[in-house]
Structures are given as C-alpha cells and as structure tokens.
Design a protein around this motif. Structure first.
Motif, mmCIF file in Angstrom:
data_model
loop_
_atom_site.group_PDB
_atom_site.id
_atom_site.type_symbol
_atom_site.label_atom_id
_atom_site.label_comp_id
_atom_site.label_asym_id
_atom_site.label_seq_id
_atom_site.Cartn_x
_atom_site.Cartn_y
_atom_site.Cartn_z
ATOM 1 N N ARG A 140 0.138 5.930 10.013
ATOM 2 C CA ARG A 140 -0.816 6.543 10.690
ATOM 3 C C ARG A 140 0.179 8.391 10.326
ATOM 4 N NH1 ARG A 140 -2.897 3.751 14.673
ATOM 5 N NH2 ARG A 140 -1.164 5.205 16.151
ATOM 6 N N VAL A 141 1.244 7.870 10.221
ATOM 7 C CA VAL A 141 2.391 8.472 9.844
ATOM 8 C C VAL A 141 2.178 8.768 8.984
ATOM 9 C CG1 VAL A 141 4.339 10.023 11.008
ATOM 10 C CG2 VAL A 141 3.538 8.316 12.561
ATOM 11 N N MET A 142 2.543 8.159 8.178
ATOM 12 C CA MET A 142 2.473 8.554 6.753
ATOM 13 C C MET A 142 1.202 9.233 5.506
ATOM 14 S SD MET A 142 4.330 4.458 5.277
ATOM 15 C CE MET A 142 4.956 5.476 4.058
ATOM 16 N N ASN A 195 18.219 11.993 8.182
ATOM 17 C CA ASN A 195 18.048 11.366 7.589
ATOM 18 C C ASN A 195 16.808 9.959 7.488
ATOM 19 O OD1 ASN A 195 20.722 11.165 5.229
ATOM 20 N ND2 ASN A 195 20.976 11.588 6.836
ATOM 21 N N LEU A 196 16.256 10.098 8.589
ATOM 22 C CA LEU A 196 15.332 9.596 8.668
ATOM 23 C C LEU A 196 13.794 10.244 8.700
ATOM 24 C CD1 LEU A 196 16.416 7.404 11.863
ATOM 25 C CD2 LEU A 196 16.395 6.749 9.157
ATOM 26 N N ASP A 197 12.640 9.510 8.391
ATOM 27 C CA ASP A 197 11.395 10.998 8.523
ATOM 28 C C ASP A 197 10.245 10.049 9.098
ATOM 29 O OD1 ASP A 197 11.664 11.560 6.254
ATOM 30 O OD2 ASP A 197 11.704 9.590 4.399
ATOM 31 N N ARG A 219 1.059 -1.120 -0.298
ATOM 32 C CA ARG A 219 -0.416 -0.019 -0.089
ATOM 33 C C ARG A 219 0.593 1.478 0.006
ATOM 34 N NH1 ARG A 219 -2.287 -3.349 4.324
ATOM 35 N NH2 ARG A 219 -2.065 -1.777 5.686
ATOM 36 N N LYS A 220 1.856 0.542 0.479
ATOM 37 C CA LYS A 220 3.393 2.657 0.418
ATOM 38 C C LYS A 220 4.022 2.104 0.243
ATOM 39 C CE LYS A 220 -0.228 4.708 3.578
ATOM 40 N NZ LYS A 220 -0.484 5.717 3.281
ATOM 41 N N PRO A 221 4.273 2.003 -1.435
ATOM 42 C CA PRO A 221 5.083 1.324 -1.898
ATOM 43 C C PRO A 221 7.131 2.195 -1.462
ATOM 44 C CG PRO A 221 4.031 2.835 -3.404
ATOM 45 C CD PRO A 221 3.067 2.290 -2.714
ATOM 46 N N ARG A 222 6.882 3.233 -1.420
ATOM 47 C CA ARG A 222 7.608 4.792 -1.176
ATOM 48 C C ARG A 222 8.509 4.548 0.374
ATOM 49 N NH1 ARG A 222 5.693 8.929 0.164
ATOM 50 N NH2 ARG A 222 7.778 10.214 -0.175
ATOM 51 N N ILE A 223 7.930 3.020 1.092
ATOM 52 C CA ILE A 223 9.093 2.631 2.462
ATOM 53 C C ILE A 223 9.419 2.002 2.148
ATOM 54 C CG2 ILE A 223 7.430 0.529 2.832
ATOM 55 C CD1 ILE A 223 6.959 1.098 5.552
ATOM 56 N N HIS A 224 10.662 2.466 3.021
ATOM 57 C CA HIS A 224 12.141 1.390 3.669
ATOM 58 C C HIS A 224 12.252 1.960 4.577
ATOM 59 C CE1 HIS A 224 13.753 1.737 -1.179
ATOM 60 N NE2 HIS A 224 12.677 2.303 -1.130
ATOM 61 N N LEU A 225 13.028 0.514 5.089
ATOM 62 C CA LEU A 225 13.862 0.543 6.298
ATOM 63 C C LEU A 225 14.915 -0.218 6.727
ATOM 64 C CD1 LEU A 225 12.613 -0.194 9.749
ATOM 65 C CD2 LEU A 225 12.882 -2.924 8.961
ATOM 66 N N VAL A 226 16.247 1.100 7.847
ATOM 67 C CA VAL A 226 17.079 0.160 7.941
ATOM 68 C C VAL A 226 17.068 0.610 9.616
ATOM 69 C CG1 VAL A 226 17.412 3.093 8.300
ATOM 70 C CG2 VAL A 226 18.972 1.724 7.924
ATOM 71 N N GLY A 257 2.451 15.913 7.856
ATOM 72 C CA GLY A 257 2.806 16.766 8.978
ATOM 73 C C GLY A 257 1.620 17.630 10.077
ATOM 74 N N ARG A 258 1.220 16.382 10.348
ATOM 75 C CA ARG A 258 0.624 16.524 11.791
ATOM 76 C C ARG A 258 1.534 16.020 12.885
ATOM 77 N NH1 ARG A 258 -2.911 12.493 14.658
ATOM 78 N NH2 ARG A 258 -3.606 14.146 16.713
ATOM 79 N N TYR A 259 2.268 15.110 12.604
ATOM 80 C CA TYR A 259 3.171 14.375 13.502
ATOM 81 C C TYR A 259 4.615 15.021 13.081
ATOM 82 C CZ TYR A 259 -0.941 10.737 13.882
ATOM 83 O OH TYR A 259 -1.711 10.289 13.926
#
Length: 353
Positions: free
Chosen positions: A304-306, A242-244, A196-203, A310-312
């Motif tokens: 929720r954050v994604m 560098n993190l969202d 559902r969120k193809p832009r997500i990456h994890l480090v 702006g709110r978070y």
C-alpha cells in the motif's frame, strides 16, 4: 526537564563490579544527571538490596521508582524496609522461554504491592486489574520523546555503507533481533514482494539472539542480496533519514518508541496492532496499522505504501505533528511529577487513597 524546586532525582543503574565502561552511566552523566552505580555479581544479588538501602539513607530518598522485574523486587524490599512508597512503570512483558514466562508471572504478581503502577499505554492499563492492581492505583503515562532531537530530512550516506542502491525502496526494521519482534515473518514478506517490487530492500537495525538465524533464513529464502544487518546504530536520526518505510512486525509491544521516532522523522510506518501501537497510529492513519502474525498482512501493508508513496508521506508529516503534541517529554515529566506528589500526599494522610 525536571523542575528542580519540585523534585530531585537520583538514578540508580545496575552494573558489573567495574562500571567504567557502562554506556548508560556514561550517557546519563554526560547529561549532568546524578547517577549511582548499583554493582552486582549475579542476578538478584542480595548485596544490591544493601546498596539501595544505603542510597535511600544517604540521599534521603522519599520514593523508589522501578522499571522491570529485577528492580521491582529490590525496590519493593527496600521501600518496605525504609517505610517509603514504591512506584513502578510497566513497559510490557517478553516471554520467549519457560524461564522468561516464570519471570513475567512473578513480576505481574508483584504489581499489587506498589503504591502506584504506571502503564505506558491505555491498552496495558486495561490488563492490570487481572494482576490485582486496582484502577485507583493505576496511571497511564505514555512513552515520550524530546521532539527537538528528531529533525526530519533525507540523507543517503548510510545507504552507501549498507551497500543499498540509491534508488531502492528501503524498509527498516528497528529493534532487538528476537522472536517477539516477528522478523522472520518480515523476511518472508520481503521474499514475496521482491517478485513484484524489485526495488525493495530491507535493513535490520539492532542486535539480538536471533541474528544468526535471520541471516541464515535470508540466504535460504534467496533474498540475501536484499537484506542488510546494520547492527547497533548510535545516530538514529541519521538512520531514519535513509529509510522510506519503517515496519514494526512485533507480536507484542508496550508503547513502541520506534513508531514514535519514525513519525517524528516523517517516515511512513506499517505496524502490527499490538499493545499501545494503535494509540499512536490510529489517529494519524489507520492504513499504517495491520493485524499481527501473518505474512499476508505485512505484504499488504508494505505494498500500500509503495503504491502511493506521496499520500503516505503526507500522512507521516501529519504524524509528526500528532506525536509532538501528544507524546512529548515535557508533558510526560509533568504527569510523573503529579504521580510523585499524589503518592507522597496519600502516604502522609493528606489525601485519601
């Protein structure tokens, strides 16, 4: 940070017979701290006790302060031999094996013999009576940071090193790669989110015994191209820039410094409600807090954050102000000085125990 006229601190550091490459010793000395190497050849080496007793005599030590099972054992023995009070700080207990569980039980059994037990969270303080520690010998001193060391901002240079697209939504998990951190659940959550969120990456920032297992798991889940294992990183402020989002997926915590650091760097957080985590997160944003142990809670928190970044991000900016006020190092040092003075006064008979 310590007021010199009130207290002089000598730091004892366990290290191998050749301490030249000991990172902790080098870091402490670079800050001008008096550090004394306590060399050992094996765990619970009786020679360690002799060294500590010698330090107590030569440095005229008034209080011994310990921080984990091994140092608790030696601190108590040395304090009893020397006739001085002993203080310990409880940071939490991790038991991933039968041996680990035994060490935790033994450590908890030692607590009743200390003159003062410091808990790093209110939640932890509530557990101490189970181990025979009376409330009058318990003090809560939460973890704290030097606020000035954490300046928020954005920096995409590490993304290039990690081969993460500049427009990706980058989730960071920071800490030891170990079963109690729940990183396997986080991988499963990312697998669900990728659809559902193809832009997500994890480090993953850190090292630990589960690294090879987690790497294999990311391949089996088909998300290897979305997961980076960045290992140990010395410049953590740069990492946060560098993190969202920072996700703490732990099953157990004391008072997590990662959550404090993320908020000081104005990075939104999704954190499991374990240990003292709620004491940091709840006053800032209840939505940052999720229940531990489920993939679904992690998926929901990250989504929720994604969905409303702006709110978070605004909540995270508020989090910096809250952490700077309530978890700053100056306040922690002042409370620690009070504990030392109270313990010495009680031993000398000038105050009732």
């Amino acid at each position: 940070m310590v007021e010199r006229h009130r207290c002089s601190i000598s730091v004892g550091a366990f290290c191998p017979a050749s301490p030249a490459d000991h990172d902790y010793l080098q870091s402490a000395r670079s800050l001008g701290l008096p550090v004394i190497p306590i060399t050992e050849n094996r765990s619970l080496d009786i020679g360690v006790l002799k060294q500590i007793l010698r330090v107590i005599r030569t440095e005229t030590i008034d209080i011994v302060h310990a921080h984990d099972f091994r140092s608790n054992v030696f601190a108590l023995l040395a304090a009893k031999r020397s006739g001085i009070p002993a203080v310990t700080t409880c940071h939490g207990w991790i038991a991933n094996s039968v041996k680990g569980k035994l060490r935790c039980r033994l450590d908890q059994g030692l607590l009743r013999w200390f003159d003062r037990v410091i808990a790093v969270s209110g939640h932890m303080a509530q557990t101490l009576p189970r181990f025979g520690v009376p409330q009058k010998r318990t003090t809560v001193i939460v973890n704290a940071l030097v606020v000035e060391n954490y300046q928020p901002g954005r920096d995409g240079t590490l993304r290039q090193e990690w081969e993460v697209p500049t427009d990706a939504f980058l989730v960071g998990n920071i800490g030891r790669l170990s079963p109690e951190k729940g990183q396997d659940l986080l991988l499963r959550a990312v697998q669900q989110l990728v659809v559902r969120k193809p832009r997500i990456h994890l480090v993953f920032i850190g090292i630990g015994p589960q690294e090879s297992l987690l790497r294999s798991m990311s391949r089996e889940l088909g998300i290897e191209d979305r997961v980076c294992f960045a290992g140990f990183q010395k410049d953590m402020a740069r990492v946060y820039r560098n993190l969202d989002l920072v996700v703490q997926s732990s099953h157990t915590e004391g008072m997590p410094n990662v959550v404090l650091e993320a908020m000081l760097m104005e990075v939104p957080v999704v954190a499991t409600n374990v240990g003292g985590t709620a004491e940091i997160v709840q006053p800032v944003c209840e939505d940052f807090l999720i229940e531990p142990g489920t993939v679904e809670a992690l998926v929901g928190g990250i989504e929720r954050v994604m969905a409303d970044r702006g709110r978070y991000e605004e909540k995270a900016r508020r989090g910096r102000r809250y952490v700077a006020e309530h978890f700053n190092q100056q306040r922690r040092v002042e409370l620690l000085m009070q504990v030392y003075e109270e313990v010495l006064a009680q031993r000398s008979g000038t105050s009732g125990r």
